[in-house]
Write an enzyme that holds these catalytic residues in place. Structure first.
Site, PDB file in Angstrom:
ATOM      1  N   CYS A 278      28.701 -57.092 -56.094  1.00 29.42           N
ATOM      2  CA  CYS A 278      28.458 -58.382 -56.744  1.00 29.42           C
ATOM      3  C   CYS A 278      29.194 -58.423 -58.072  1.00 29.42           C
ATOM      4  O   CYS A 278      29.197 -57.440 -58.814  1.00 29.42           O
ATOM      5  CB  CYS A 278      26.954 -58.539 -56.984  1.00 29.42           C
ATOM      6  SG  CYS A 278      26.513 -60.067 -57.820  1.00 29.42           S
TER       7      CYS A 278
ATOM      8  N   GLN B  57      25.675 -67.582 -61.679  1.00 33.99           N
ATOM      9  CA  GLN B  57      26.373 -66.444 -62.295  1.00 33.99           C
ATOM     10  C   GLN B  57      27.195 -66.837 -63.505  1.00 33.99           C
ATOM     11  O   GLN B  57      27.591 -65.979 -64.291  1.00 33.99           O
ATOM     12  CB  GLN B  57      27.278 -65.769 -61.261  1.00 33.99           C
ATOM     13  CG  GLN B  57      26.500 -65.077 -60.154  1.00 33.99           C
ATOM     14  CD  GLN B  57      27.437 -64.514 -59.105  1.00 33.99           C
ATOM     15  OE1 GLN B  57      27.822 -65.207 -58.180  1.00 33.99           O
ATOM     16  NE2 GLN B  57      27.821 -63.260 -59.256  1.00 33.99           N
TER      17      GLN B  57
ATOM     18  N   GLU C 183      25.107 -65.457 -52.007  1.00 39.62           N
ATOM     19  CA  GLU C 183      25.256 -66.484 -53.055  1.00 39.62           C
ATOM     20  C   GLU C 183      24.022 -67.386 -53.122  1.00 39.62           C
ATOM     21  O   GLU C 183      23.618 -67.819 -54.208  1.00 39.62           O
ATOM     22  CB  GLU C 183      26.504 -67.344 -52.799  1.00 39.62           C
ATOM     23  CG  GLU C 183      27.829 -66.601 -52.744  1.00 39.62           C
ATOM     24  CD  GLU C 183      28.043 -65.613 -53.854  1.00 39.62           C
ATOM     25  OE1 GLU C 183      27.511 -65.806 -54.961  1.00 39.62           O
ATOM     26  OE2 GLU C 183      28.750 -64.616 -53.612  1.00 39.62           O
TER      27      GLU C 183
END
Ligand code: NI
Length: 180
Positions: free
Chosen positions: A91, A51, A134
């Site tokens: 998220c 991310q 994750e």
């Protein structure tokens, strides 16, 4: 430590598959610290290296109420999955969007810690969901991939519109819904 920029859906870099960490060295520990700082600043309960555009198998989690339980998973593997159930997910890479995803709610995971030592952990409920969410990021997968194509298109349009209104904004958790 430094605050890193969190990539947002549909950024194609979020689709990159992360490489395993060969050695837990200072560089990896710095990444772990930056992930925690970035996750806490964004009020998330988990963050994967993917991310922040670092494609290594590293993720951090803290599902405690008072943000006092930082946990690091390097090269995580799921050894056992059980008890599938629906959970509402959000998220940091899909800000403001929450939807139901069905996942195992009980897992056993093996990983390396910040000290490079291997450990195994039983995780249930939110912790189990968060670790799996994750780990999906490390495989280039997002929770919206579990939704219908129509829903995904709507989410994409909504995020595009919001991005035009505001160049950038931190993700915010809606009443009690975890942002992973
Ligand atoms: Ni996420």
């Amino acid at each position: 430590m430094s605050l890193l920029t969190i990539l947002e859906f549909p950024d194609p870099r979020l689709r990159t598959v992360a490489e395993p960490v060969e050695q837990v060295n200072d560089e990896v520990r710095r990444l772990v610290d930056d992930l925690f700082e970035t996750m806490y600043a964004a009020k998330g309960i988990g963050l994967a290296a993917t991310q922040v555009d670092v494609h290594r198998r590293v993720l951090v989690v803290d599902v405690s109420e008072d943000r006092s339980d930082p946990q690091v998973f390097i090269n995580p593997e799921i050894l056992h999955r059980a008890e599938p159930g629906p959970t509402q997910e959000g998220c940091l890479s899909v800000p403001g969007i929450y939807d139901d995803v069905e996942r195992p709610t009980h897992i056993r995971v093996r990983a390396l810690g910040r000290d490079g030592r291997q450990f195994e952990l039983e995780a249930k409920g939110l912790m189990a969901v968060c670790i799996q969410h994750e780990m999906d990021h490390l495989q280039g997968k997002l929770f919206v991939d579990y939704l219908s194509e129509l829903k995904r298109q709507r989410i994409r349009k909504r995020l595009d519109k919001e991005r035009k209104l505001r160049a950038s904004r931190p993700a915010q958790s809606e009443a009690g819904v975890p942002v992973i």
